[in-house]
Design an enzyme around this catalytic site. Structure first.
Site, short mmCIF file in Angstrom:
data_model
loop_
_atom_site.label_atom_id
_atom_site.label_comp_id
_atom_site.label_asym_id
_atom_site.label_seq_id
_atom_site.Cartn_x
_atom_site.Cartn_y
_atom_site.Cartn_z
N CYS A 272 -34.73 3.13 58.66
CA CYS A 272 -34.46 4.51 58.18
C CYS A 272 -35.20 5.47 59.09
O CYS A 272 -36.01 6.29 58.65
CB CYS A 272 -34.87 4.69 56.73
SG CYS A 272 -34.10 3.54 55.58
N ALA A 273 -34.91 5.39 60.39
CA ALA A 273 -35.76 5.97 61.43
C ALA A 273 -35.63 7.48 61.60
O ALA A 273 -36.59 8.13 62.00
CB ALA A 273 -35.48 5.29 62.77
N ALA A 274 -34.45 8.04 61.36
CA ALA A 274 -34.27 9.48 61.60
C ALA A 274 -35.14 10.30 60.65
O ALA A 274 -35.40 9.85 59.52
CB ALA A 274 -32.80 9.85 61.43
N PRO A 275 -35.62 11.46 61.10
CA PRO A 275 -35.33 12.15 62.37
C PRO A 275 -36.12 11.67 63.57
O PRO A 275 -35.88 12.12 64.67
CB PRO A 275 -35.67 13.60 62.04
CG PRO A 275 -36.75 13.50 61.02
CD PRO A 275 -36.40 12.31 60.17
N GLY A 276 -37.09 10.76 63.36
CA GLY A 276 -37.70 10.13 64.52
C GLY A 276 -39.17 10.34 64.73
O GLY A 276 -39.71 9.91 65.76
N GLY A 277 -39.88 10.99 63.82
CA GLY A 277 -41.30 11.22 64.00
C GLY A 277 -42.09 9.93 64.13
O GLY A 277 -42.94 9.79 65.02
N LYS A 278 -41.80 8.98 63.25
CA LYS A 278 -42.52 7.70 63.30
C LYS A 278 -42.06 6.86 64.48
O LYS A 278 -42.86 6.14 65.10
CB LYS A 278 -42.35 6.97 61.97
CG LYS A 278 -42.94 7.72 60.79
CD LYS A 278 -42.71 6.97 59.49
CE LYS A 278 -43.20 7.79 58.31
NZ LYS A 278 -42.40 9.02 58.12
N ASP A 335 -39.90 3.18 56.02
CA ASP A 335 -40.07 4.44 55.31
C ASP A 335 -38.84 4.59 54.43
O ASP A 335 -37.80 5.09 54.86
CB ASP A 335 -40.19 5.60 56.32
CG ASP A 335 -40.49 6.93 55.64
OD1 ASP A 335 -40.55 6.98 54.40
OD2 ASP A 335 -40.67 7.93 56.35
N CYS A 388 -42.40 9.10 50.58
CA CYS A 388 -43.01 10.38 50.25
C CYS A 388 -42.80 10.74 48.79
O CYS A 388 -42.50 11.89 48.45
CB CYS A 388 -42.50 11.49 51.16
SG CYS A 388 -40.70 11.68 51.18
#
Length: 461
Positions: A272-278, A335, A388
């Site tokens: 669940c990578a987007a938007p990509g901060g991690k 996440d 979150c």
């Protein structure tokens, strides 16, 4: 003064005796705000989608950039202070408004939000609300009532507003009750108090945090990030954005990738990578990252962000439950989708678009995702689960059930001193639990961080 909801009161400026000016400056923006507020409250549609510049509500997209900014400010304010606004409206009535008068209620909330919390003259807010009421067949007969209620709120706000704020919980009952059950009265009260304040913008920088803080007028957090209390214009116009020197990421959201330890050279999946901060954090730390994202448009945004940041990752557009790598990963960061109740400061619509049933449903999905993630990691590999949500049903409780029922999983506790910033947020099991009440500061805009839960697990042989 108490206004009757059943009778029109005479007023010096009777709105029924003046024509409706459909082209009045600002009316289109207020109409858009009311329509979008209706979608949030009545159909539980998330605000971000409705105010998306490319795919948002048609009335929003028809506005110029300045009016779009105004609409976003009105909506976040009206949602953030919804209970207080409603209390002030109710105090001006001798009987409740008709149960089916939802359009009328939204007009009143949009008008009151401007008068009470935004730098908009009362007269302008009232006149535009009355014009809007007269132009809508559903609310035309209530135009005098709108006029009377809002003018009365304006006259009394200096004394009435502080009193209402001191005695109103800015959340629906179900949410406040769950918060108190999870954190106790005092901590829950501090969380709810923080929800009344807009959150700062946190930036994760590639290097030279102090240098970027000086350039951008921010402060350096203990995480090594830069926090901006305020700035003019769009984030994308700030120095360093186009050059990929930093990205927006809340201090709490930046914790999970750091808690995975030394990942340089390891094969790591970001689910669940987007938007990509991690993903950016993992790539910056030297990992060989596979970013898994189910939604093509979100994957496109992820790719654009990585390109701007000059970082690389293998992007896989696929449902997690269909993902099966040729060889197991060394580590996985999951996440998981959640109720997002930890982000209410940034997204006050969450209080009005989510329900207890959503929390239970999402917790079940998280459990399934965690079980599948465990099949993707080699024996002894790391799984960092996070989300979150402030609700233990989506965090501590779900993990306890997973550990009891999945023999492939066991805890890999985060130890004090591994990452000093996380130490105050560690629980007895070595997991991290942040809330908006963390990071205290005398200036509310500089205080707090998102509510996050992060637990480090490992797979058994």
């Amino acid at each position: 003064m108490v206004v009757s909801a059943s009778k029109r009161r005479p007023h010096a400026r009777n709105p029924d005796q003046s024509p409706v000016n459909d082209d009045a400056p600002g009316l289109a923006a207020r109409r858009a705000a009311v329509r979008i507020l209706s979608a949030v409250i009545d159909t539980k549609t998330p605000l971000d989608g409705l105010t998306d510049n490319e795919h948002g509500h048609p009335q929003y997209r028809a506005l110029d950039p300045r009016d779009r900014s105004l609409v976003r400010a009105i909506l976040t304010t009206a949602l953030r202070h919804r209970q207080s606004i409603q209390a002030l409206i109710d105090a001006r009535l001798d009987r409740p408004l008709p149960a089916n008068a939802t359009a009328l209620v939204h007009i009143l909330h949009v008008g009151a939000a401007q008068m009470l919390f935004l730098d908009i003259p009362d007269s302008a807010a009232v006149d535009l609300a009355v014009s809007h009421a007269k132009a809508d067949p559903r609310t035309r007969r209530f135009a005098n009532l709108v006029n009377a209620i809002l003018r009365e709120i304006g006259r009394r706000k200096e004394r009435a507003l502080p009193a209402v704020l001191a005695n109103t919980v800015e959340a629906p009952d179900w949410f406040a009750e769950r918060l108190i059950s999870a954190y106790g009265d005092e901590h829950a009260s501090r969380i709810l108090d923080m929800h009344r304040h807009e959150a700062a913008i946190d930036l994760t920088v590639k290097s030279d945090a102090q240098g970027w803080a000086d350039k951008l007028g921010g402060t350096v957090l203990p995480t090594g990030q830069v926090r901006l209390a305020s700035f003019d214009g769009a984030v994308s116009a700030l120095p360093g954005y186009a050059d990929g020197e930093w990205w927006v990421q809340d201090a709490a959201a930046a914790l999970p990738a750091r808690l995975m330890g030394d990942i340089s050279g390891l094969r790591v999946a970001d689910i669940c990578a987007a938007p990509g901060g991690k993903t950016a954090q993992l790539a910056s730390a030297g990992a060989q990252v596979t970013a898994i994202e189910k939604v093509p448009n979100r994957a496109k945004r992820l790719a654009a962000n990585l390109d701007r940041l000059k970082l690389s990752a293998k992007i896989v557009i696929e449902d997690l439950f269909e993902h099966s790598p040729a060889e197991p990963y060394d580590a996985v960061l999951l996440d998981a989708p959640c109720s997002s109740t930890g982000t209410i400061r940034r997204h006050p619509d969450v209080l009005w678009t989510k329900t207890p049933q959503d929390i239970e449903r999402l917790a079940a999905l998280q459990r399934r995702m965690l079980d599948h993630a465990a099949t993707l990691v080699k024996p002894g590999g790391t799984i960092l689960f996070c989300n979150c949500s402030l609700d233990p049903v989506e965090g501590e409780d779900m993990i306890e059930t997973a550990l009891a029922q999945n023999p492939r999983l066991e805890r890999n506790p985060i130890r004090p001193g591994e990452f000093a910033f996380a130490d105050p947020f560690l629980d007895d099991d070595g997991a991290v639990r942040t809330t908006p009440a963390g990071l205290p500061n005398d200036e509310p805009i500089l205080a707090g961080l998102d509510g996050f839960y992060a637990v480090r697990l490992k797979t058994t042989a």
